[in-house]
Design a protein around this motif. Structure first.
Motif, mmCIF file in Angstrom:
data_model
loop_
_atom_site.group_PDB
_atom_site.id
_atom_site.type_symbol
_atom_site.label_atom_id
_atom_site.label_comp_id
_atom_site.label_asym_id
_atom_site.label_seq_id
_atom_site.Cartn_x
_atom_site.Cartn_y
_atom_site.Cartn_z
ATOM 1 N N VAL A 129 17.614 6.945 0.579
ATOM 2 C CA VAL A 129 17.745 5.737 0.657
ATOM 3 C C VAL A 129 17.799 5.356 2.211
ATOM 4 O O VAL A 129 18.729 5.510 2.819
ATOM 5 C CB VAL A 129 18.841 5.139 -0.019
ATOM 6 C CG1 VAL A 129 18.836 3.604 0.187
ATOM 7 C CG2 VAL A 129 19.076 5.698 -1.332
ATOM 8 N N PRO A 130 16.662 4.729 2.718
ATOM 9 C CA PRO A 130 16.503 4.421 4.122
ATOM 10 C C PRO A 130 17.016 3.132 4.417
ATOM 11 O O PRO A 130 17.298 2.172 3.311
ATOM 12 C CB PRO A 130 14.970 4.513 4.290
ATOM 13 C CG PRO A 130 14.311 4.052 3.016
ATOM 14 C CD PRO A 130 15.130 4.603 2.110
ATOM 15 N N LEU A 131 17.217 2.581 5.877
ATOM 16 C CA LEU A 131 17.557 1.279 6.111
ATOM 17 C C LEU A 131 16.428 0.478 5.878
ATOM 18 O O LEU A 131 16.466 -0.799 6.005
ATOM 19 C CB LEU A 131 18.183 0.932 7.170
ATOM 20 C CG LEU A 131 19.432 1.994 7.550
ATOM 21 C CD1 LEU A 131 19.939 1.958 8.788
ATOM 22 C CD2 LEU A 131 20.428 1.301 6.631
ATOM 23 N N GLY A 132 15.167 0.850 5.834
ATOM 24 C CA GLY A 132 14.059 0.197 5.806
ATOM 25 C C GLY A 132 12.706 1.239 5.711
ATOM 26 O O GLY A 132 12.870 2.508 5.903
ATOM 27 N N SER A 133 11.564 0.754 5.588
ATOM 28 C CA SER A 133 10.214 1.591 5.413
ATOM 29 C C SER A 133 9.107 0.743 5.529
ATOM 30 O O SER A 133 9.124 -0.203 4.913
ATOM 31 C CB SER A 133 10.323 2.263 4.177
ATOM 32 O OG SER A 133 8.919 2.677 3.847
ATOM 33 N N GLY A 134 8.185 0.862 6.341
ATOM 34 C CA GLY A 134 7.051 0.063 6.580
ATOM 35 C C GLY A 134 6.158 -0.117 5.304
ATOM 36 O O GLY A 134 5.805 -0.991 5.109
ATOM 37 N N SER A 135 5.697 1.240 5.094
ATOM 38 C CA SER A 135 4.751 1.164 3.984
ATOM 39 C C SER A 135 5.343 0.517 2.745
ATOM 40 O O SER A 135 4.500 -0.050 1.808
ATOM 41 C CB SER A 135 4.399 2.609 3.700
ATOM 42 O OG SER A 135 5.416 3.472 3.244
ATOM 43 N N CYS A 136 6.731 0.939 2.562
ATOM 44 C CA CYS A 136 7.464 0.389 1.279
ATOM 45 C C CYS A 136 7.468 -1.255 1.324
ATOM 46 O O CYS A 136 7.376 -1.732 0.280
ATOM 47 C CB CYS A 136 8.560 0.787 1.163
ATOM 48 S SG CYS A 136 8.735 2.586 0.529
ATOM 49 N N CYS A 137 7.636 -1.777 2.466
ATOM 50 C CA CYS A 137 7.722 -3.226 2.635
ATOM 51 C C CYS A 137 6.268 -3.772 2.232
ATOM 52 O O CYS A 137 6.015 -4.885 1.538
ATOM 53 C CB CYS A 137 7.870 -3.677 4.040
ATOM 54 S SG CYS A 137 9.740 -3.241 4.465
ATOM 55 N N CYS A 138 5.306 -3.248 2.760
ATOM 56 C CA CYS A 138 3.875 -3.358 2.383
ATOM 57 C C CYS A 138 3.623 -3.250 0.925
ATOM 58 O O CYS A 138 2.937 -4.481 0.218
ATOM 59 C CB CYS A 138 2.769 -2.472 3.022
ATOM 60 S SG CYS A 138 2.732 -2.742 4.827
ATOM 61 N N GLY A 139 4.115 -2.250 0.345
ATOM 62 C CA GLY A 139 3.718 -2.114 -1.211
ATOM 63 C C GLY A 139 4.515 -2.912 -2.000
ATOM 64 O O GLY A 139 3.776 -3.563 -3.098
#
Length: 269
Positions: A206-216
């Motif tokens: 569980v990360p605080l954020g993720s760039g590719s996940c935000c995109c997906g």
């Protein structure tokens, strides 16, 4: 051997950059795991190794903290871009990843954008285990799937606070429907231009954020008709902007900030 490094973060999504341009690449799965350990190493959500490239400013290889490779990382790509743009005295740069050639641009307010390329929407490209409509997967909760170079599975929920991400995430990551495993998103739509997102990251937790996940997550929300083409994504660690016109590349924009730099000792062999 000793390796110089820089650690940065983007909305809490922390990553390690090791610049090996002009040098060999000593990073293996074992080395990545050692560096990724937050107790006996440095710790990161992703490791970005910067290498020479004939058709771009640099090539980036990515590793998860568990020693598995990954094809793309929007946060670390923007971090590498910020450093190389500063080095070159330019406001735009092209980097090569396994997603292909990605154009990055310096924006105002210490922000950097990257065109992550067009999402893959077919079942075989995600990949899924068998032919099906990626907009409506046959799983409880009715998620959607896509690929941004890595697989994404998105659930839209009424109350994000009621979701136990740490319990649901691992089971969904390794579900038989996903032969390459998957990132898992839980999205609460605030309005058509604003979502709240929590993530179970493939190979990372569980990360605080993720760039590719935000995109997906945004791509799947737009495909469902829930979102407009420009969305503010609020993660546990901060906010980024994702833009997609429904056809072309997905543009991710947000801040990147340095945390530390130094030299780490890594036994090789």
């Amino acid at each position: 051997m000793t390796l110089p490094f820089v650690k940065m973060h983007a909305h809490g999504d922390d990553f390690l950059i090791i610049d090996r341009r002009g040098l060999d690449d000593p990073i293996s799965a074992q080395v990545a795991r050692r560096l990724g350990n937050r107790h006996t190493g440095i710790g990161f959500n992703q490791l970005a190794v910067v290498l020479d490239c004939a058709d771009a400013a640099a090539r980036i290889k990515f590793w998860n903290p568990n020693g598995t490779p990954l094809q793309t990382c929007g946060s670390a790509t923007r971090g590498v871009a910020e450093r190389l743009m500063h080095e070159a005295g330019t406001d735009t740069i092209v980097l090569r990843t396994d997603r292909g050639l990605l154009t990055c641009v310096r924006e105002s307010g210490q922000r950097v954008s990257v065109n992550m390329g067009a999402p893959s929407l077919g079942w075989a490209a995600v990949p899924l285990a068998e032919s099906m409509d990626t907009l409506y997967l046959p799983l409880e909760g009715d998620p959607a799937a896509c690929s941004m170079g890595n697989p994404h599975c998105t659930f839209f929920v009424a109350d994000l606070a009621a979701v136990d991400v740490a319990t649901l995430g691992p089971a969904l990551e390794t579900h038989v429907l996903f032969p390459a495993r998957t990132n898992v998103h839980f999205v609460q739509v605030i309005d058509r231009g604003h979502i709240r997102l929590r993530i179970w990251e493939r190979g990372g937790g569980v990360p605080l954020g993720s760039g590719s996940c935000c995109c997906g997550a945004v791509v799947n929300g737009i495909r469902r008709g829930l979102l407009d083409d420009r969305v503010e994504v609020q993660c546990d660690g901060g906010t980024v902007t994702v833009q997609w016109d429904g056809q072309g590349g997905v543009v991710l924009t947000g801040s990147v900030e340095p945390i530390m730099q130094g030299i780490v000792y890594v036994p090789i062999g």
